[in-house]
Design an enzyme around this catalytic site. Structure first.
Site, short mmCIF file in Angstrom:
data_model
loop_
_atom_site.label_atom_id
_atom_site.label_comp_id
_atom_site.label_asym_id
_atom_site.label_seq_id
_atom_site.Cartn_x
_atom_site.Cartn_y
_atom_site.Cartn_z
N VAL A 176 0.83 -1.20 0.00
CA VAL A 176 0.00 0.00 0.00
C VAL A 176 0.87 1.26 0.00
O VAL A 176 0.60 2.22 -0.72
CB VAL A 176 -0.94 -0.01 1.23
CG1 VAL A 176 -1.70 1.30 1.34
CG2 VAL A 176 -1.93 -1.17 1.13
N SER A 183 -0.52 1.17 -5.41
CA SER A 183 -0.07 1.82 -4.19
C SER A 183 -0.76 3.17 -4.02
O SER A 183 -1.31 3.74 -4.96
CB SER A 183 1.45 2.02 -4.23
OG SER A 183 1.79 2.95 -5.25
N HIS A 184 -0.69 3.70 -2.79
CA HIS A 184 -1.31 4.99 -2.51
C HIS A 184 -0.75 6.10 -3.40
O HIS A 184 -1.49 6.96 -3.87
CB HIS A 184 -1.12 5.37 -1.04
CG HIS A 184 -2.10 4.71 -0.12
ND1 HIS A 184 -1.85 4.50 1.20
CD2 HIS A 184 -3.34 4.22 -0.34
CE1 HIS A 184 -2.90 3.91 1.76
NE2 HIS A 184 -3.80 3.72 0.84
N ALA A 185 0.56 6.10 -3.63
CA ALA A 185 1.17 7.14 -4.46
C ALA A 185 0.55 7.15 -5.85
O ALA A 185 0.24 8.22 -6.40
CB ALA A 185 2.67 6.95 -4.54
#
Length: 413
Positions: A189, A369-371
């Protein structure tokens, strides 16, 4: 003062808790728990000055204020029903995990928390994170929710052997995307590893690409510990094709319960698959595209092209800008509007940079992923998982990044 997770609904417990409650009611495997609802947060801040320009003072007051004794008693009873076990404490804010904005990673979560006193601290930490600069910046970018309030989820902590993220498609006939790595989910994540990537087609066919999984995160007692993976495990698939197909089946079940494309965090413990979180997909990732090839001619320009970098396409679009090498928070002030952010990885604290950067390049991380999610929400190109990007690119030089096919090219190449 607390609500069983199975009974959680959005109006009192936020979208994140409501989704988990709906999944539990449908029989989906979700770790059991309870929710500290909005009402407890609103009672805790009722007499505090909530002027928008003084959120920091309110946050500090929330962090310092002991929880109401009645709520502490309720926490102790709720934890007693879960057994003597570590728990995960997660935010569930108003307006979080909606189809409009994911609020990806903007509020705090705490893993491996044990005992009522530490859970109480974590609840206050979640409340305070609603008032943090990064959450405020995210709200400024996406629009504030109708009301500012924070519920908190308390669930059994799972010591995952393998974990990751899965995106179900808007069209049920399209492939399901899965990313997986060893250990606990924040590695995937948060983008601190480049995970294995799987596509599970509608007919069950599985296509996979091994990631370079150099570290793993695990619980050791009350601590979370990052350890290096042995060389032989770094590119060894974290799950096999049969497990990927099982996950895809779970994803389809979750999408049917909640409706629409879903962003799902999952974990595997002793061969059992669990859903940890599900929220609407706010912006679809680029389709997997072939990596550009280097020309074979030997002109000076083509020799320069040998420095072309290829990674994972993370967010659509092409942009040219100044490469700004950022290795940590101490470098944040060096990023200016229009720069290309080049960094080892980005965790949620880096999100304000994604509001001013024209694009982002990371050394680790996957498309789920969050990015990458925040980059897509901000509509800026992103290329992920380029080994050595912070040393192979030079600060202040012009580069062109293509987030649709996953390439980074120094200008003139």
């Amino acid at each position: 003062m607390i609500v069983p997770l199975m009974d959680a609904v959005a109006d009192t417990c936020g979208g994140k808790a409501a989704a988990l409650g709906a999944l539990l009611r449908a029989g989906v495997p979700v770790p059991d728990g309870f929710v500290v609802p909005f009402a407890a947060y609103l009672a805790a801040v009722r007499d505090l000055d909530r002027e928008p320009d003084d959120l920091g003072a309110v946050r500090r007051a929330v962090e310092a204020r002991p929880l109401d004794a009645t709520l502490v008693d309720a926490l102790e009873r709720g934890l007693g029903r879960l057994g003597d076990t570590p728990v995960a404490v997660r935010s569930s804010a108003a307006g979080e995990d909606t189809g409009r904005a994911s609020a990806a990673g903007q509020h705090e979560s705490f893993l491996a928390v044990r005992g009522a006193a530490r859970v109480a601290d974590a609840v206050r930490g979640c409340w305070a994170s609603l008032l943090s600069p990064r959450a405020a910046a995210y709200r400024d970018a996406t629009g504030p929710p109708a009301g500012l309030a924070m519920a908190v989820i308390v669930q059994r902590h799972l010591d995952a052997e393998v974990s990751g993220v899965m995106f179900t498609p808007a069209d049920p006939g399209d492939a399901i995307r899965i990313e997986a790595s060893w250990g606990l989910g924040p590695s995937v994540v948060g983008g601190t590893v480049t995970p294995d990537a799987y596509l599970v087609a509608g007919d069950g066919t599985v296509t996979r690409t091994a990631g370079d999984k150099r570290t793993r995160l695990d619980r050791h007692g009350a601590r979370l510990v990052v350890s290096d993976l042995p060389e032989q495990d770094r590119r060894r698939p974290a799950i096999d094709d049969t497990t990927a197909a099982r996950l895809a089946g779970l994803g389809g079940e979750i999408a049917a319960v909640l409706g629409g494309a879903q962003d799902i965090e999952w974990a595997i413990v002793e061969d059992r698959v669990w859903a940890l979180q599900a929220r609407p997909v706010t912006a679809a990732p680029p389709p997997k595209a072939p990596v550009a090839t280097i020309p074979t001619e030997t002109t000076a320009a083509h020799e320069a092209a040998a420095a072309t970098l290829a990674g994972t396409p993370g967010s659509h679009g092409t942009v040219t800008g100044t490469a700004r090498i950022v290795r940590g928070p101490g470098d944040f002030a060096r990023v200016h509007p229009g720069d290309i952010l080049v960094c080892p990885f980005t965790d949620p604290a880096w999100t304000p940079l994604l509001r001013i950067a024209a694009g982002v390049v990371t050394e680790t991380g996957g498309v789920l992923s969050h990015a990458a999610i925040v980059a897509r929400e901000q509509a800026i190109p992103a290329v992920l998982g380029i080994r050595g990007a912070t040393s192979r690119l030079h600060d202040g030089t012009l580069v062109t990044i293509d987030g649709t096919i996953g390439t980074v090219t120094p200008t003139g190449a």
